[in-house]
Design a protein around this motif. Structure first.
Motif, PDB file in Angstrom:
ATOM      1  N   SER A 182      49.822  50.643  53.924  1.00 45.87           N
ATOM      2  CA  SER A 182      49.881  51.356  52.647  1.00 45.87           C
ATOM      3  C   SER A 182      50.857  50.681  51.678  1.00 45.87           C
ATOM      4  CB  SER A 182      50.232  52.834  52.854  1.00 45.87           C
ATOM      5  OG  SER A 182      51.521  52.985  53.396  1.00 45.87           O
ATOM      6  N   LEU A 183      51.867  49.995  52.214  1.00 42.28           N
ATOM      7  CA  LEU A 183      52.776  49.258  51.338  1.00 42.28           C
ATOM      8  C   LEU A 183      52.050  48.058  50.717  1.00 42.28           C
ATOM      9  CD1 LEU A 183      55.674  49.217  50.253  1.00 42.28           C
ATOM     10  CD2 LEU A 183      56.271  47.699  52.149  1.00 42.28           C
ATOM     11  N   VAL A 184      51.262  47.365  51.523  1.00 46.27           N
ATOM     12  CA  VAL A 184      50.470  46.250  50.998  1.00 46.27           C
ATOM     13  C   VAL A 184      49.460  46.765  49.967  1.00 46.27           C
ATOM     14  CG1 VAL A 184      48.799  44.437  51.578  1.00 46.27           C
ATOM     15  CG2 VAL A 184      50.788  44.831  53.054  1.00 46.27           C
ATOM     16  N   ASP A 185      48.849  47.911  50.260  1.00 45.01           N
ATOM     17  CA  ASP A 185      47.915  48.511  49.295  1.00 45.01           C
ATOM     18  C   ASP A 185      48.610  48.825  47.970  1.00 45.01           C
ATOM     19  OD1 ASP A 185      45.823  48.356  51.047  1.00 45.01           O
ATOM     20  OD2 ASP A 185      45.896  50.467  51.663  1.00 45.01           O
ATOM     21  N   ALA A 186      49.849  49.295  48.046  1.00 47.41           N
ATOM     22  CA  ALA A 186      50.590  49.614  46.821  1.00 47.41           C
ATOM     23  C   ALA A 186      50.843  48.350  45.995  1.00 47.41           C
ATOM     24  CB  ALA A 186      51.908  50.307  47.165  1.00 47.41           C
ATOM     25  N   VAL A 187      51.116  47.230  46.678  1.00 44.52           N
ATOM     26  CA  VAL A 187      51.299  45.962  45.959  1.00 44.52           C
ATOM     27  C   VAL A 187      49.977  45.502  45.341  1.00 44.52           C
ATOM     28  CG1 VAL A 187      51.871  43.512  46.233  1.00 44.52           C
ATOM     29  CG2 VAL A 187      53.318  45.266  47.291  1.00 44.52           C
ATOM     30  N   ARG A 188      48.874  45.709  46.071  1.00 46.48           N
ATOM     31  CA  ARG A 188      47.551  45.372  45.502  1.00 46.48           C
ATOM     32  C   ARG A 188      47.245  46.245  44.288  1.00 46.48           C
ATOM     33  NH1 ARG A 188      44.655  41.903  48.660  1.00 46.48           N
ATOM     34  NH2 ARG A 188      45.211  41.801  50.856  1.00 46.48           N
ATOM     35  N   ALA A 189      47.645  47.514  44.340  1.00 45.54           N
ATOM     36  CA  ALA A 189      47.438  48.409  43.200  1.00 45.54           C
ATOM     37  C   ALA A 189      48.250  47.922  41.999  1.00 45.54           C
ATOM     38  CB  ALA A 189      47.829  49.840  43.576  1.00 45.54           C
ATOM     39  N   ALA A 190      49.458  47.441  42.259  1.00 42.68           N
ATOM     40  CA  ALA A 190      50.281  46.883  41.178  1.00 42.68           C
ATOM     41  C   ALA A 190      49.584  45.668  40.565  1.00 42.68           C
ATOM     42  CB  ALA A 190      51.659  46.504  41.712  1.00 42.68           C
ATOM     43  N   ASN A 191      49.012  44.833  41.424  1.00 42.34           N
ATOM     44  CA  ASN A 191      48.282  43.663  40.929  1.00 42.34           C
ATOM     45  C   ASN A 191      47.125  44.074  40.016  1.00 42.34           C
ATOM     46  OD1 ASN A 191      47.608  40.636  41.270  1.00 42.34           O
ATOM     47  ND2 ASN A 191      45.668  41.690  41.667  1.00 42.34           N
ATOM     48  N   ARG A 192      46.359  45.062  40.468  1.00 40.42           N
ATOM     49  CA  ARG A 192      45.207  45.506  39.664  1.00 40.42           C
ATOM     50  C   ARG A 192      45.645  46.086  38.332  1.00 40.42           C
ATOM     51  NH1 ARG A 192      43.200  47.015  44.434  1.00 40.42           N
ATOM     52  NH2 ARG A 192      44.016  49.128  44.214  1.00 40.42           N
ATOM     53  N   ALA A 193      46.737  46.839  38.352  1.00 37.97           N
ATOM     54  CA  ALA A 193      47.216  47.467  37.111  1.00 37.97           C
ATOM     55  C   ALA A 193      47.597  46.409  36.078  1.00 37.97           C
ATOM     56  CB  ALA A 193      48.404  48.383  37.417  1.00 37.97           C
ATOM     57  N   VAL A 194      48.298  45.360  36.520  1.00 38.83           N
ATOM     58  CA  VAL A 194      48.692  44.296  35.588  1.00 38.83           C
ATOM     59  C   VAL A 194      47.466  43.522  35.127  1.00 38.83           C
ATOM     60  CG1 VAL A 194      50.091  42.221  35.265  1.00 38.83           C
ATOM     61  CG2 VAL A 194      50.981  44.116  36.648  1.00 38.83           C
ATOM     62  N   TRP A 195      46.570  43.218  36.074  1.00 42.60           N
ATOM     63  CA  TRP A 195      45.338  42.485  35.751  1.00 42.60           C
ATOM     64  C   TRP A 195      44.509  43.239  34.712  1.00 42.60           C
ATOM     65  CZ3 TRP A 195      42.564  38.207  35.808  1.00 42.60           C
ATOM     66  CH2 TRP A 195      41.171  38.261  35.784  1.00 42.60           C
ATOM     67  N   GLU A 196      44.331  44.540  34.927  1.00 44.26           N
ATOM     68  CA  GLU A 196      43.485  45.321  34.017  1.00 44.26           C
ATOM     69  C   GLU A 196      44.106  45.405  32.623  1.00 44.26           C
ATOM     70  OE1 GLU A 196      42.727  48.936  36.182  1.00 44.26           O
ATOM     71  OE2 GLU A 196      41.357  47.884  37.550  1.00 44.26           O
ATOM     72  N   GLN A 197      45.423  45.561  32.575  1.00 45.94           N
ATOM     73  CA  GLN A 197      46.060  45.615  31.258  1.00 45.94           C
ATOM     74  C   GLN A 197      45.961  44.267  30.547  1.00 45.94           C
ATOM     75  OE1 GLN A 197      49.258  48.155  31.030  1.00 45.94           O
ATOM     76  NE2 GLN A 197      49.875  47.552  28.959  1.00 45.94           N
ATOM     77  N   ALA A 198      46.090  43.191  31.324  1.00 47.11           N
ATOM     78  CA  ALA A 198      45.978  41.850  30.725  1.00 47.11           C
ATOM     79  C   ALA A 198      44.570  41.610  30.176  1.00 47.11           C
ATOM     80  CB  ALA A 198      46.328  40.781  31.764  1.00 47.11           C
ATOM     81  N   GLN A 199      43.572  42.154  30.858  1.00 43.88           N
ATOM     82  CA  GLN A 199      42.187  41.973  30.390  1.00 43.88           C
ATOM     83  C   GLN A 199      41.900  42.789  29.139  1.00 43.88           C
ATOM     84  OE1 GLN A 199      40.447  39.483  31.938  1.00 43.88           O
ATOM     85  NE2 GLN A 199      42.489  39.483  32.831  1.00 43.88           N
ATOM     86  N   SER A 200      42.612  43.909  28.985  1.00 41.34           N
ATOM     87  CA  SER A 200      42.285  44.829  27.896  1.00 41.34           C
ATOM     88  C   SER A 200      42.983  44.453  26.594  1.00 41.34           C
ATOM     89  CB  SER A 200      42.661  46.258  28.291  1.00 41.34           C
ATOM     90  OG  SER A 200      44.070  46.373  28.357  1.00 41.34           O
ATOM     91  N   ASP A 201      43.966  43.567  26.636  1.00 37.70           N
ATOM     92  CA  ASP A 201      44.732  43.241  25.434  1.00 37.70           C
ATOM     93  C   ASP A 201      44.856  41.717  25.303  1.00 37.70           C
ATOM     94  OD1 ASP A 201      46.605  42.803  23.466  1.00 37.70           O
ATOM     95  OD2 ASP A 201      47.972  44.383  24.162  1.00 37.70           O
TER      96      ASP A 201
END
Ligand code: MN
Length: 240
Positions: free
Chosen positions: A67-86
């Motif tokens: 679940s800790l690794v999943d949380a880091v993957r979630a952080a990756n997705r959050a940054v990736w998605e924001q970078a794609q949107s702006d």
């Protein structure tokens, strides 16, 4: 039921040269993290803040290694998605180094997860060891014997990362699990510390400090005294 106490203190500083601080840290409770953002406009600050916020939001009450690794993957997705949107933020990214206590069938362990070159060290019985593994070009060159650790410090490509959070839809974080012991002192830090202060000096400063607050502040000051070319962030954690 927890038998070890985790006592963290964090410090961050813009350094002597940079105009803004793109580093971010989290040092409260059971979740410890350092992120070192990169990217133009406000990309660097945004990437490290979004990553830390997403990590914290995804961190479960009773964490496991997965679940800790999943949380880091979630952080990756959050940054990736924001970078794609702006368009202004496209290409932004951040390192992340995370430490948390995990419960594994009733046994307490410490899990270290990192992406990029922010590091986790442990001082135990006076010996400093790096618990994280750098995702950087020079780290790969050291592994294959093409560059010595001494030469890596001045290598022209020493800042080139092979992985970062937010620059691709997914990441492969480095994961290590270790035991924990009373008297251990941990350090999470950005490369603004390790590029200015070598491991011997880090070990001496960690050993000499009376508590995590003093250690975190003193390490930042050492990096500034040695040049302070980059943002500097330290989180020092005592296991008691
Ligand atoms: Mn940095």
């Amino acid at each position: 039921m927890t038998s070890y106490e985790i006592r963290p203190a964090g410090a961050t500083d813009t350094g002597n040269v940079r105009e803004s601080n793109q580093d971010m840290y989290l040092a409260k409770g059971e979740l410890l993290a350092v992120a070192d953002g990169m990217g133009g406009a406000n990309g660097g600050e945004t990437a490290s803040r979004v990553a830390i916020d997403a990590l914290e939001a995804a961190f479960p009450d009773d964490p496991t290694v997965d679940s800790l690794v999943d949380a880091v993957r979630a952080a990756n997705r959050a940054v990736w998605e924001q970078a794609q949107s702006d368009p202004e933020l496209r290409g932004m990214g951040t390192t992340i180094a995370v430490v948390a206590r995990v419960n594994d069938a009733g046994d307490e362990h410490l899990t270290v997860v990192n992406v990029g070159d922010s590091r986790v060290y442990r001082l135990r019985d006076g010996q400093l060891s790096q618990l994280s593994s750098d995702h950087s070009l020079v780290a790969d060159l050291i592994k294959i014997g093409a560059v010595s650790e001494a030469d890596a410090r001045t290598h022209p490509d020493r800042h080139v990362l092979t992985q970062a959070v937010g620059v691709a839809p997914d990441v492969e974080p480095y994961v290590a699990t270790t035991d924990l012991d009373r008297g251990d002192r941990l350090l999470l830090c950005s490369d603004g510390l390790t590029n200015e202060v070598d491991d011997d000096e880090i070990a001496r400063a960690l050993a000499a400090a009376s508590d995590p607050r003093e250690a975190a502040d003193h390490l930042v000051q050492l990096a500034k005294d040695n040049g302070g070319h980059d943002n500097i962030t330290t989180v020092v954690v005592d296991i008691a």
